[in-house]
Design an enzyme around this catalytic site. Structure first.
Site, PDB file in Angstrom:
ATOM      1  N   ASP A 134       1.725  14.830 -13.009  1.00 56.15           N
ATOM      2  CA  ASP A 134       1.021  16.003 -13.322  1.00 56.15           C
ATOM      3  C   ASP A 134      -0.326  15.499 -13.491  1.00 56.15           C
ATOM      4  O   ASP A 134      -0.938  14.726 -14.461  1.00 56.15           O
ATOM      5  CB  ASP A 134       1.321  16.461 -14.844  1.00 56.15           C
ATOM      6  CG  ASP A 134       0.780  17.617 -15.025  1.00 56.15           C
ATOM      7  OD1 ASP A 134      -0.177  17.978 -14.472  1.00 56.15           O
ATOM      8  OD2 ASP A 134       1.311  18.585 -15.958  1.00 56.15           O
ATOM      9  N   TYR A 138     -11.666  31.709  -7.313  1.00 53.43           N
ATOM     10  CA  TYR A 138     -11.303  31.005  -6.086  1.00 53.43           C
ATOM     11  C   TYR A 138     -12.469  30.404  -5.512  1.00 53.43           C
ATOM     12  O   TYR A 138     -12.637  29.086  -5.009  1.00 53.43           O
ATOM     13  CB  TYR A 138     -10.804  31.986  -5.153  1.00 53.43           C
ATOM     14  CG  TYR A 138     -10.138  31.206  -3.733  1.00 53.43           C
ATOM     15  CD1 TYR A 138      -8.953  30.657  -3.443  1.00 53.43           C
ATOM     16  CD2 TYR A 138     -11.206  30.940  -2.490  1.00 53.43           C
ATOM     17  CE1 TYR A 138      -8.331  29.979  -2.656  1.00 53.43           C
ATOM     18  CE2 TYR A 138     -10.603  30.509  -1.373  1.00 53.43           C
ATOM     19  CZ  TYR A 138      -9.310  29.781  -1.563  1.00 53.43           C
ATOM     20  OH  TYR A 138      -8.933  29.254  -0.425  1.00 53.43           O
ATOM     21  N   LYS A 189     -13.270  26.252  -5.196  1.00 51.08           N
ATOM     22  CA  LYS A 189     -13.506  25.574  -3.715  1.00 51.08           C
ATOM     23  C   LYS A 189     -14.886  24.962  -3.550  1.00 51.08           C
ATOM     24  O   LYS A 189     -15.425  24.015  -2.885  1.00 51.08           O
ATOM     25  CB  LYS A 189     -13.190  26.583  -2.694  1.00 51.08           C
ATOM     26  CG  LYS A 189     -11.590  26.942  -2.471  1.00 51.08           C
ATOM     27  CD  LYS A 189     -10.703  25.846  -2.557  1.00 51.08           C
ATOM     28  CE  LYS A 189      -9.452  26.075  -2.496  1.00 51.08           C
ATOM     29  NZ  LYS A 189      -8.348  25.080  -2.594  1.00 51.08           N
TER      30      LYS A 189
END
Length: 303
Positions: free
Chosen positions: A77, A174, A178
């Site tokens: 993880d 988002y 990015k």
């Protein structure tokens, strides 16, 4: 195989987030080039992650080995520093301190992305969770993996992103995630350059990941049936295309000339000559310029 077809023979790679999609494509193609590849992520035969998808790190590792490399699954993880530290220690112990390629491809943000609402109408906890999943995991992984490269004064870090320009990506969290990943490459490049280690960001075009194929109701075998739903799908590319781009970068003795840059499959294929799995050379930027720019504007200025 000849040495030319296995330019990464003897190299060791870690693909963080190699369970599926672009990460899997990168891991398999690094293996095809001869590398030993640690494939890490949360989805394994021992249990699925909260994404609840069927792909596993073991499947990817098997594909790496079948392609000609050595795949090693490592359930991790990447939001947990203790687990990532343990993974880095494991690689150091098993590979005599060697790590040549680090690929930060952890994502898992699709179910967290709200494409319908502006920032002030979005759920804040969900948005911040996306940033932790998509950005903090990369920082944590680099923190513990980079010392292996710095000690040997060689290596390549690849930050997998979406887009290599300043163009807004359609929704706040988002876009922030990015774009931040590209800045991670820039910042790492600056700090690693004195140590002979390169760092770049790399983006695919329209990627035919497992989830995207499902969204279009097709498989890789009949993917062109999805073009009826969206003509742009005809210009999509497989994860192998991204993988071959990364493998070409990793094998390039002049990689330091590219450090700090945001690169794309649609530019790298021209330089390195690789093809997609079907022998084509998709160029989504060219398709955008010819067919989408008038409606949506240019892709944007390079970052």
């Amino acid at each position: 195989m000849t040495t030319d077809t296995r330019p990464l023979a003897g190299k060791v790679a870690l693909v963080a987030g190699g369970t599926r999609g672009g990460g899997r494509g990168i891991a398999v193609e690094l293996g095809a080039a001869g590398a030993t590849v640690y494939v890490s992520g949360r989805s394994s035969t021992g249990g699925r992650s909260d994404l609840d998808r069927p792909e596993t790190i073991e499947q990817t590792a098997e594909q790496v080995t079948a392609a000609g490399g050595r795949g090693i699954p490592a359930r991790t993880d990447h939001s947990r520093p203790d687990e990532v530290r343990a993974l880095a220690d494991r690689i150091a112990a098993e590979q005599d301190g060697r790590l040549d390629i680090l690929v930060n491809s952890v994502w898992g943000g699709d179910p967290l992305t709200d494409w319908e609402h502006p920032l002030w109408e979005q759920d804040l906890d969900t948005g911040l969770r996306l940033l932790r999943q998509a950005v903090e995991t990369h920082v944590i992984t680099s923190r513990f993996a980079l010392p292996l490269m710095v000690r040997r004064k060689t290596g390549l870090v690849v930050e997998v992103t979406d887009g290599n320009t300043a163009r807004y990506r359609g929704t706040f969290f988002y876009d922030l995630a990015k774009s931040a990943v590209i800045r991670l490459a820039v910042a790492q490049a600056a700090e690693l350059k004195p140590h002979g280690v390169a760092a770049v960001a790399v983006t695919p075009g329209f990627l035919r990941s497992e989830a995207m194929l499902e969204q279009f109701g097709v498989t890789e075998a009949n993917w062109r049936d999805g073009v009826a739903r969206d003509p742009n799908f005809a210009h999509s590319e497989t994860p192998a295309y991204l993988g071959r781009a990364v493998a070409a970068l990793a094998a390039d003795p002049g990689i330091m000339a590219k450090t700090g840059r945001a690169l794309a499959t649609w530019g790298l294929y021209r330089e390195y000559g690789f093809t997609d799995a079907d022998g084509t050379q998709p160029d989504f930027a060219a398709h955008w310029a010819a067919n989408l720019e008038e409606e949506y504007g240019p892709l944007g200025d390079p970052l």
